[in-house]
Scaffold this motif. Structure first.
Motif, PDB file in Angstrom:
ATOM      1  N   GLY A  17       0.821  -1.214   0.000  1.00 49.14           N
ATOM      2  CA  GLY A  17       0.000   0.000   0.000  1.00 49.14           C
ATOM      3  C   GLY A  17       0.851   1.258   0.000  1.00 49.14           C
ATOM      4  N   THR A  18       1.900   1.250   0.817  1.00 44.94           N
ATOM      5  CA  THR A  18       2.789   2.414   0.899  1.00 44.94           C
ATOM      6  C   THR A  18       3.535   2.637  -0.411  1.00 44.94           C
ATOM      7  OG1 THR A  18       3.095   2.217   3.290  1.00 44.94           O
ATOM      8  CG2 THR A  18       4.821   3.357   2.067  1.00 44.94           C
ATOM      9  N   PHE A  85      -8.019   5.093  -2.096  1.00 43.90           N
ATOM     10  CA  PHE A  85      -6.623   5.013  -2.531  1.00 43.90           C
ATOM     11  C   PHE A  85      -6.351   6.044  -3.619  1.00 43.90           C
ATOM     12  CE2 PHE A  85      -3.343   3.494  -5.419  1.00 43.90           C
ATOM     13  CZ  PHE A  85      -2.317   3.176  -4.552  1.00 43.90           C
ATOM     14  N   THR A  86      -7.254   6.123  -4.595  1.00 45.50           N
ATOM     15  CA  THR A  86      -7.089   7.088  -5.688  1.00 45.50           C
ATOM     16  C   THR A  86      -7.141   8.520  -5.171  1.00 45.50           C
ATOM     17  OG1 THR A  86      -8.098   5.545  -7.254  1.00 45.50           O
ATOM     18  CG2 THR A  86      -7.997   7.859  -7.914  1.00 45.50           C
ATOM     19  N   THR A 157       3.094   9.412   3.159  1.00 49.04           N
ATOM     20  CA  THR A 157       2.035   8.449   2.843  1.00 49.04           C
ATOM     21  C   THR A 157       1.380   7.899   4.104  1.00 49.04           C
ATOM     22  OG1 THR A 157       3.655   6.630   2.734  1.00 49.04           O
ATOM     23  CG2 THR A 157       3.095   7.735   0.661  1.00 49.04           C
ATOM     24  N   THR A 158       2.101   7.963   5.241  1.00 56.48           N
ATOM     25  CA  THR A 158       1.529   7.433   6.486  1.00 56.48           C
ATOM     26  C   THR A 158       0.294   8.215   6.916  1.00 56.48           C
ATOM     27  OG1 THR A 158       3.038   8.811   7.785  1.00 56.48           O
ATOM     28  CG2 THR A 158       3.752   6.573   7.296  1.00 56.48           C
ATOM     29  N   ALA A 164      -8.755   5.781   5.674  1.00 54.71           N
ATOM     30  CA  ALA A 164      -9.188   4.474   5.164  1.00 54.71           C
ATOM     31  C   ALA A 164      -8.296   3.906   4.068  1.00 54.71           C
ATOM     32  CB  ALA A 164     -10.633   4.553   4.665  1.00 54.71           C
ATOM     33  N   VAL A 165      -7.023   4.288   4.038  1.00 50.95           N
ATOM     34  CA  VAL A 165      -6.078   3.706   3.086  1.00 50.95           C
ATOM     35  C   VAL A 165      -5.083   2.884   3.886  1.00 50.95           C
ATOM     36  CG1 VAL A 165      -4.340   4.145   1.322  1.00 50.95           C
ATOM     37  CG2 VAL A 165      -6.330   5.652   1.516  1.00 50.95           C
ATOM     38  N   PHE A 166      -5.044   1.581   3.621  1.00 55.53           N
ATOM     39  CA  PHE A 166      -4.189   0.705   4.423  1.00 55.53           C
ATOM     40  C   PHE A 166      -2.758   0.734   3.901  1.00 55.53           C
ATOM     41  CE2 PHE A 166      -2.340  -3.252   5.932  1.00 55.53           C
ATOM     42  CZ  PHE A 166      -2.753  -3.255   7.257  1.00 55.53           C
TER      43      PHE A 166
END
Length: 215
Positions: A17-18, A85-86, A157-158, A164-166
């Motif tokens: 994800g990161t 995510f987008t 990114t953290t 809600a982005v893992f």
């Protein structure tokens, strides 16, 4: 070590994800930031003003507020529907592009004015002069600061974990639910970030050695 091994699936998904957030946002911010830098040095006053306004607005807005807008305010506009995510990638791209723009613009300023004047004398348009003469030289001068911006983006990114982005910033909550030592888990996250930053640092050194110019 047990915290890492027992939760290897969680860490792996978080790393993916990161890295996904970083790669998409890094490419997007480099492209957008370069375009905005072109506007900032454009001979058209309206374009220069737009570029200046963009940089001033985004650079002085906390990233948390930018992501908050895309996570909670944008969906209420009922426009094109995107995944979280987008939306996180869009927010990170827009925010980072403002800093990329200033770095590229500073690189453009290191190129002697005479070269642009010579290009115009040969009949080059502004776009041709910028793309074929100025930017190739400017890029060589901005490798170290550009790498620092991308490293900052990787760490930023953290913040997306709150929307809600893992990714790696979300691991601590999973560890807490599973009853593992969160502090140890966070130390592993810090170690993973160090590993992720190393390739960027090595790339920066390689490019700087290859493209280094006498200052």
């Amino acid at each position: 070590m047990n915290v890492l091994l027992d939760n290897a699936d969680v860490y792996w998904r978080a790393i993916l994800g990161t890295v996904g957030l970083f790669v998409v946002s890094a490419i997007g911010s480099l492209i957008l930031g370069t375009l905005i830098a072109g506007l900032r040095v454009s001979p058209v006053p309206v374009l220069r003003s737009f570029g200046s306004l963009y940089v001033t607005l985004l650079r002085n807005t906390p990233l948390t507020l930018v992501l908050f807008f895309f996570a909670f305010a944008y969906p209420r506009l009922e426009l094109v529907e995107f995944s979280f995510f987008t939306l996180a990638c869009i927010g990170l791209t827009l925010y980072t592009a403002a800093f990329v723009c200033e770095i590229v613009r500073s690189g453009i300023n290191t190129v002697p004015v005479g070269q642009a004047e010579a290009a115009r004398a040969l009949g080059f348009t502004f776009t041709q002069t910028l793309g074929q003469i100025v930017l190739p030289q400017a890029v060589r001068a901005v490798v170290p600061p550009m790498t620092n911006i991308q490293i900052a983006l990787l760490k930023n990114t953290t913040i997306a974990s709150g929307f809600a982005v893992f990714q790696l910033g979300s691991v601590y909550s999973v560890l807490s639910e599973r009853g593992y030592n969160v502090m140890i888990g966070l130390l592993w996250i810090a170690a993973i970030f160090v590993v992720l930053v190393v390739p960027l640092t090595l790339l920066q050194r390689r490019l700087d050695a290859k493209w280094g110019v006498a200052r």
